[in-house]
Design a protein around this motif. Structure first.
Motif, PDB file in Angstrom:
ATOM      1  N   ALA A   1       0.869  -1.195   0.000  1.00 63.72           N
ATOM      2  CA  ALA A   1       0.000   0.000   0.000  1.00 63.72           C
ATOM      3  C   ALA A   1       0.899   1.237   0.000  1.00 63.72           C
ATOM      4  N   PRO A   2       0.682   2.155  -0.972  1.00 69.93           N
ATOM      5  CA  PRO A   2       1.633   3.255  -1.188  1.00 69.93           C
ATOM      6  C   PRO A   2       1.472   4.431  -0.225  1.00 69.93           C
ATOM      7  N   TYR A   3       1.766   4.183   1.060  1.00 70.07           N
ATOM      8  CA  TYR A   3       1.832   5.310   2.007  1.00 70.07           C
ATOM      9  C   TYR A   3       3.032   5.089   2.915  1.00 70.07           C
TER      10      TYR A   3
ATOM     11  N   THR B   1       5.439   5.151  -0.153  1.00 66.68           N
ATOM     12  CA  THR B   1       4.710   6.100  -0.999  1.00 66.68           C
ATOM     13  C   THR B   1       5.290   6.111  -2.412  1.00 66.68           C
ATOM     14  N   ARG B   2       4.394   6.047  -3.424  1.00 68.81           N
ATOM     15  CA  ARG B   2       4.810   6.155  -4.824  1.00 68.81           C
ATOM     16  C   ARG B   2       3.858   7.109  -5.514  1.00 68.81           C
TER      17      ARG B   2
ATOM     18  N   GLY C   1      -2.890   9.375  -6.816  1.00 67.28           N
ATOM     19  CA  GLY C   1      -3.779  10.500  -6.514  1.00 67.28           C
ATOM     20  C   GLY C   1      -3.087  11.560  -5.694  1.00 67.28           C
ATOM     21  N   PRO C   2      -3.787  12.699  -5.520  1.00 71.68           N
ATOM     22  CA  PRO C   2      -3.207  13.807  -4.749  1.00 71.68           C
ATOM     23  C   PRO C   2      -2.945  13.393  -3.302  1.00 71.68           C
TER      24      PRO C   2
ATOM     25  N   PRO D   1      -1.778   9.341  -0.084  1.00 71.68           N
ATOM     26  CA  PRO D   1      -2.537   9.515  -1.330  1.00 71.68           C
ATOM     27  C   PRO D   1      -4.046   9.383  -1.073  1.00 71.68           C
ATOM     28  N   LEU D   2      -4.805  10.178  -1.805  1.00 66.06           N
ATOM     29  CA  LEU D   2      -6.270  10.189  -1.662  1.00 66.06           C
ATOM     30  C   LEU D   2      -6.853   8.787  -1.857  1.00 66.06           C
TER      31      LEU D   2
END
Ligand code: NDP
Length: 253
Positions: free
Chosen positions: A30-32, A36-37, A41-42, A106-107
């Protein structure tokens, strides 16, 4: 509000989605946070993200539990209080105390977490609303309840202690990552995740319910693959990372 027959069907279907998610998260972290990638999304500030994601859970639990509740049951109300207590910390205290250097989110992850929390909270609240009569006052001396409560609070203590250790790693203002030391971090890379899983296993045992078990398994489905990813990341980025440390289950995994 969904009825009893559909609730049972829905729980099994949701459990199946959890198993697929568990498998998928071993391939896509999960990209957080450190994973983060771009392309998801914003970004939203970490504090606001946690507030939004985690407020949904106690709200929907209470909505599903109290809507049309015919009989007041102090035992199920106690279950509700335990759940809400956890989320008062996660939705309000945790974001307020979290380090300003925490990565924004990410949103898309915020939206997915809102959905995950909403469904799990709804299923548990609705289950307690519909089936609460099975918990008579005698339940609070039942070994399943007593063992579940012990697990739940053990998990809370480990989770809070571990969240605190991580928070203090940046207390000198350095926004980078360091090797966590102390508490259960001496045995595993993700002591906070371990505490969280123990906590929700405790909830599953103390309610002795499929809804509770589903949430515990979903929690593990999210956190076990992520712990593996964190663990690999630590080993790649810190040549002096302690060899004996496992990812999430002491001595095993
Ligand atoms: P992480 O351990 O990835 O991060 C927690 C916080 O500590 C973040 O602010 C992070 O910063 C910081 N941090 C982590 N490791 C280090 C380090 N080595 N050095 C310095 N700072 C560090 O946890 P999550 O953000 O994934 O989860 C937070 C809490 O929410 C946990 O207690 C977890 O159990 C719970 N949770 C529960 C879920 C469930 O399904 N029930 C799902 C996800 C989380 P940064 O953001 O910059 O990485």
């Amino acid at each position: 509000m969904i009825g009893g027959a559909f609730l049972s069907w829905f729980q099994w279907a949701w459990l199946a989605v959890g198993v697929l998610t568990f498998a998928g998260l071993f391939f896509i972290a999960a990209p957080y946070g450190r994973h983060t990638r771009s392309g998801w999304g914003p970004l939203i500030g970490a504090r606001l993200s946690w507030l939004i994601m985690e407020t949904v859970s106690p709200l929907f639990l209470c909505l599903a539990y109290f809507s049309g509740l015919a009989v007041f049951n102090p035992v199920t109300l106690l279950f509700i209080l335990l759940w809400v207590g956890h989320y008062v910390n996660r939705a309000l205290v945790y974001p307020l105390r979290m380090n300003k250097a925490s990565h924004p989110m990410p949103l898309s992850i915020v939206a997915l977490s809102v959905f995950f929390n909403l469904v799990n909270a709804y299923l548990n609240g609705r289950y307690l609303n519909l089936r609460g009569a099975r918990y008579t006052p005698a339940w609070i001396v039942d070994p399943r309840f007593l063992f579940g409560v012990a697990l739940f609070f053990t998990g809370i203590v480990i989770n809070l202690q571990s969240d605190g250790i991580l928070r203090r790693l940046r207390s000198n203002g350095d926004p980078g990552y360091k090797i966590p030391r102390g508490g259960m971090f001496e045995m595993i890379s993700c002591a906070n995740y371990f505490g969280e899983i123990v906590e929700w296993l405790g909830w599953a045992v103390l309610t002795w319910s499929l809804a509770g078990l589903t949430f515990a398994l979903w929690t593990a489905a999210n956190l076990v693959p992520r712990a593996r990813a964190h663990h690999e990341w630590y080993r790649m980025n810190f040549p002096d990372y302690p060899d004996r440390r496992k990812a999430i289950i002491p001595y095993l995994l």
